[in-house]
Design an enzyme around this catalytic site. Structure first.
Site, PDB file in Angstrom:
ATOM      1  N   HIS A 124       0.838  -1.202   0.000  1.00 63.76           N
ATOM      2  CA  HIS A 124       0.000   0.000   0.000  1.00 63.76           C
ATOM      3  C   HIS A 124       0.875   1.255   0.000  1.00 63.76           C
ATOM      4  O   HIS A 124       0.584   2.229  -0.676  1.00 63.76           O
ATOM      5  CB  HIS A 124      -0.926   0.018   1.231  1.00 63.76           C
TER       6      HIS A 124
ATOM      7  N   ASP B  63      -6.517   4.766   0.404  1.00 61.24           N
ATOM      8  CA  ASP B  63      -6.572   3.502  -0.335  1.00 61.24           C
ATOM      9  C   ASP B  63      -7.798   2.717   0.124  1.00 61.24           C
ATOM     10  O   ASP B  63      -8.624   3.200   0.895  1.00 61.24           O
ATOM     11  CB  ASP B  63      -5.251   2.721  -0.213  1.00 61.24           C
TER      12      ASP B  63
ATOM     13  N   SER C  80       3.668  -6.113  -7.918  1.00 65.13           N
ATOM     14  CA  SER C  80       4.631  -7.054  -8.501  1.00 65.13           C
ATOM     15  C   SER C  80       4.359  -7.261  -9.986  1.00 65.13           C
ATOM     16  O   SER C  80       5.291  -7.353 -10.793  1.00 65.13           O
ATOM     17  CB  SER C  80       4.572  -8.405  -7.771  1.00 65.13           C
TER      18      SER C  80
END
Ligand code: UDP
Length: 495
Positions: free
Chosen positions: A22, A120, A381
């Site tokens: 995050h 978020d 990723s």
């Protein structure tokens, strides 16, 4: 609260929830707003490990002439608010909720308070506070547009229909304007109306949909259908109060890291420097991923059987938790792990490097010797893999990672999936097979070619006049307009 900034720049407060997955993209968003779109930026940090979070932020921003302002909020004591074995989600959400009073008082004490708050997925409890202080609120979704679309659509779904068709009959779940979601790629616990997450996540989705807008860390060319469905005239637009902006990929890049003088850990770098181009597979399961002892053993044997070069980030085994390192991320770990099969390190010492706990992922993926990536398919990723031009073995562990794995393998064709056996473990032969498919067989080379094209499209999106660059420009204009409009409304009301 007067949120007018003397120098007329919009001032964005970015609230980050615990977890490297995050923090890292939130800092990238802050940097982009600051350096490319003339925002003032303050990052409010909520973390369970301030030293590691600070060092991470420093790595990402130290090369900037004027880095964003970072405010570390005091860590709230949440122990009395949580049950005996709280889930990660509960721990994060409670930590965020308990941090709001200190966030509020800090903002109230600022000379030039922010005019907008960006949170978020886990920070939605801060939205009422923002509204109360006269700030705009935006949600930054660090996940695919496909999963964002599912999230946005979730409150509009009929739970009985979902249960009967998707959960019981295992039929694909339609998401308007997007690829349907196959049952096997589903977050069953999320979509099952009787499951533990359904109600909580639906409520989060409702709050997200009621924010002034949504920013997504993806780009149009990567996900044309889902970004279109969420766009201004898209089929899902009616479910959100504000616009949805694809602004990605916001990702750490090697060029910046080099400028910052940061070097890939010497031992790994020196070893990678000696390996042929695209001959090494990097194995890592994100910031929090953990595995059972049996799975770690199979992975070790699988790598050994593949006879290929590897860099493997290992964490101590946890038999009943796939995200057990989430709150202990980056805690070093000097000793070499004794839980690997006997003799493994000795037998593979020419073939591979084992890195305990945490590795400099962007540098490893960006090294010319790295050609493949066994990944849990966390969204950061995935994006970093695209920038590293590597083909992937998709091995999702939790959260929306199965959807990302499906997109990478079936839709875009840049990954092969690692299949679990009936006992839930991916066996050594399967591991050796998929790793060889990606590294040795022709299809691996074809995947790398596709990834290179995706990287070019990503770079184009964030360049001046690119789709994501323009989208952030539009975001800025809308923020300024809304700020003026709300100011005028307040004046008219005599506030
Ligand atoms: N990461 C890293 N080194 C590690 C493990 C993870 O630098 O050993 C970084 C990785 O580069 C990425 C983030 O941590 O930026 C993980 O985010 P992702 O969305 O992939 O997965 P999550 O950890 O949120 O599941």
């Amino acid at each position: 609260m007067d949120t007018t900034n003397n120098n007329k720049k919009p001032h964005a407060a970015i609230l980050t929830s615990p977890g490297m997955g995050h923090l890292i993209p939130a800092v990238e968003l802050g940097k982009t707003l600051l350096t490319k779109h003339a925002f003032d930026v303050t990052i409010f940090l909520i973390t369970t490990d301030p030293a590691i979070a600070r060092s991470q932020i420093n790595q990402q921003t130290s090369h900037l002439k004027t880095p964003p302002n970072v405010v570390e909020l005091p860590q709230p004591d949440v122990s009395s608010k949580l049950g005996p074995q709280p889930s990660i989600v509960d721990r994060i959400v409670v930590t965020m909720t308990e941090s709001i009073p200190s966030l509020r008082s800090f903002i109230l004490s600022m000379n030039h308070p922010p005019s907008l708050l960006i949170i978020d997925l886990f920070g939605t409890a801060a939205i009422p506070m923002a509204r109360d202080l006269g700030m705009q609120s935006y949600v930054f979704l660090t996940m695919s547009a496909w999963f964002s679309a599912l999230t946005i659509y979730l409150p509009a779904m009929d739970p009985i229909h979902v249960e009967n068709t998707h959960i019981k009959n295992r039929e694909p779940l339609p998401i308007p304007g997007c690829e349907p979601l196959l049952f096997d790629d589903t977050l069953e616990s999320l979509l099952d109306p009787h499951g533990p997450m359904y109600e909580g996540y639906t409520n989060v989705a409702k709050v997200i949909n009621g924010s002034d807008g949504i920013l997504m860390n993806t780009w149009q060319d990567l996900e044309p259908s889902a970004t279109k469905a969420l766009g201004e005239s898209g089929i899902l637009r009616r479910f959100t109060k504000g616009p949805v902006y694809p602004v990605g990929p916001l990702v750490r890049t090697l060029v910046e890291r080099d400028t910052a003088g940061l070097e890939l850990d010497n031992k790994v770098k020196q070893w990678l420097d000696r390996q042929p181009t695209e001959s090494v597979i990097y194995v890592s399961f994100g910031s929090g991923g953990t595995m059972s002892a049996a799975q770690i053993r199979e992975l070790a044997w699988g790598l050994e059987l593949s006879m290929l070069r590897f860099v493997w980030v290992v964490r101590p085994p946890l038999d009943d938790d796939v995200s057990g390192a989430f709150f202990d991320v980056g805690k070093g770990g000097d000793g070499l792990p004794e839980y690997l099969p006997e003799g493994f390190l000795e037998r593979t010492k020419e073939l591979g490097v084992v890195v305990p706990m945490w590795a400099p992922q962007v540098e490893i993926l960006g090294h010319p010797a790295t050609g493949g990536f066994v990944t849990h398919c966390g969204w950061n990723s995935v994006v970093e893999a695209i920038f590293g031009e590597v083909a992937m073995v998709a091995w999702p562990l939790y959260s929306e990672q199965t959807m990302n794995a499906a997109m990478l393998s079936e839709d875009i064709g840049v990954a092969v999936r690692a299949n679990k056996a009936e006992d839930g473990v991916v066996g050594r032969d399967e591991i050796a097979r998929v790793v060889r498919r990606v590294m040795v067989e022709e299809e691996g080379g074809e995947m790398r070619e596709k990834v290179k094209k995706l990287k070019a499209s990503a770079e184009k999106a964030v360049c001046e006049f690119g789709s994501s660059y323009e989208s952030l420009g539009q975001f800025r204009r809308n923020c300024c307009e809304l700020h003026l409009r709300r100011g005028e409304d307040a004046k008219a009301r005599g506030a």
